[in-house]
Design a protein around this motif. Sequence first.
Motif, PDB file in Angstrom:
ATOM      1  N   LEU A 252       0.890  -1.206   0.112  1.00 58.97           N
ATOM      2  CA  LEU A 252       0.099  -0.087  -0.467  1.00 58.97           C
ATOM      3  C   LEU A 252       0.926   1.169  -0.012  1.00 58.97           C
ATOM      4  N   ASP A 253       2.480   1.118   1.146  1.00 56.43           N
ATOM      5  CA  ASP A 253       3.085   2.565   0.941  1.00 56.43           C
ATOM      6  C   ASP A 253       3.373   2.647  -0.982  1.00 56.43           C
ATOM      7  N   MET A 254       3.444   1.455  -0.914  1.00 55.18           N
ATOM      8  CA  MET A 254       4.000   1.673  -2.786  1.00 55.18           C
ATOM      9  C   MET A 254       2.979   2.010  -4.172  1.00 55.18           C
ATOM     10  N   GLY A 255       1.729   2.378  -3.895  1.00 48.88           N
ATOM     11  CA  GLY A 255       0.968   2.735  -3.899  1.00 48.88           C
ATOM     12  C   GLY A 255       0.119   1.899  -4.683  1.00 48.88           C
ATOM     13  N   CYS A 256      -0.170   0.509  -3.946  1.00 53.88           N
ATOM     14  CA  CYS A 256      -1.515   0.026  -4.720  1.00 53.88           C
ATOM     15  C   CYS A 256      -2.563   0.521  -4.254  1.00 53.88           C
ATOM     16  N   ASP A 257      -3.988   0.594  -5.287  1.00 52.86           N
ATOM     17  CA  ASP A 257      -4.488   0.539  -4.961  1.00 52.86           C
ATOM     18  C   ASP A 257      -5.307   0.067  -3.812  1.00 52.86           C
TER      19      ASP A 257
END
Length: 396
Positions: A252-257
């Motif tokens: 999630l921190d890496m940008g996954c929705d």
Amino acid sequence: MITQSVATYQKRQVLSVASLKKPSMPKQPRKMTMGRSLLDCIAYRGLIKQADLDAAIEESLSREIDLETLLLDKYRVPRSALGSALGEFYQCPYVSYDERTVIDPELLKNLSFDYLRRSAWIPLKRQGTVLDIVINDPHDLEKGLDIRRAFPGTTTRFSVGLRRDIEQYLLVATGQANGGSITEILGELVDEAGTERNGEAESGEIDENDSAIVRLANQVIAEAYRLGASDVHIEPYSLHTNSSVETITRLLDMGCDSFNFADAMLGVLAMRLCKRICSDCKETYHPTQQEYDELVQGYGAQHWDKLGVSYTEDWTLSRGRGCEICNHSGFKGRVALHELLVGSEDIKNLIQAKARTAEILSVAMRDGMVTLLQNGIQKVLKGLTTYRQVRAVAIK
């Protein structure tokens, strides 16, 4: 047969015998690596003109250049055609270099690389008492004696190969081939995969026969042997975190929705490899109360009762004494520790709400998830490893 003039024949005899003793040469040239009748076979097949063959022989003797090198590089004799001629002449199979062939390093353990390179032979594989040898001259009696001395009690099965192919096998088997480092080959595979995704690949998908994949497998095996590794573990396209729950927050921190990820997630598996107690010197012992308390604390007192393990006089754990088999370490091999987070509805709702790691962990354990540390302690109780080894890999 090829018709030869008397003058030409006499010239060849001079080249093959008399020219070896020219006083102007500072040192005695080496003999040709191919016999006269073999060269006649090559000429008869039309692989090279007779005049070019004569010139190649003379150059090989006068300049001390390997005749095989001249035929392949200067006179462009096809490698496969030359190999086929060798197979026909020696009446045995011709083996070319194949990067998919992996040579057992044990076969080379007591053999000198320089000797094998000079002698142009290599043990390719062994099945029971049958040993497959690739050699540039299967009729060489001296090399045959060396092979029997190196591998007593085996039945030798010869194949013929070109000197440069044998040398390539040697370089790969000893980790000296210029096939690129593991990092470079992985980078090449990533580039190929990206090209394929962009629709630029010329043919097919990357598979197990791809050149880069074959070189990667060979390089991994050669490097593992060089380092004396007991086993090789490969973890494909993996995310390194301390637990399965932390994997979610990392993604999630890496940008996954969060909504798309939660909807698609079936589960997350975390794994660690722990040293296994050597089965040859494993012994049981009665641990102290302190050791028992450490296990209870590590597992969690609120969950310990489910295991049904209490401290009694006959309760035992296992350890390795140390022996020749495990190099007196008490450990040999690995045991896997697992932590599986299942994507239940409650977990998915927490992911969509971007809940804290501690909150997701609490709900997962309520639903029955066993942590890496707990799974390791279970394997301590089964006598597979020790708590110290579990802590080393499961606690960060």
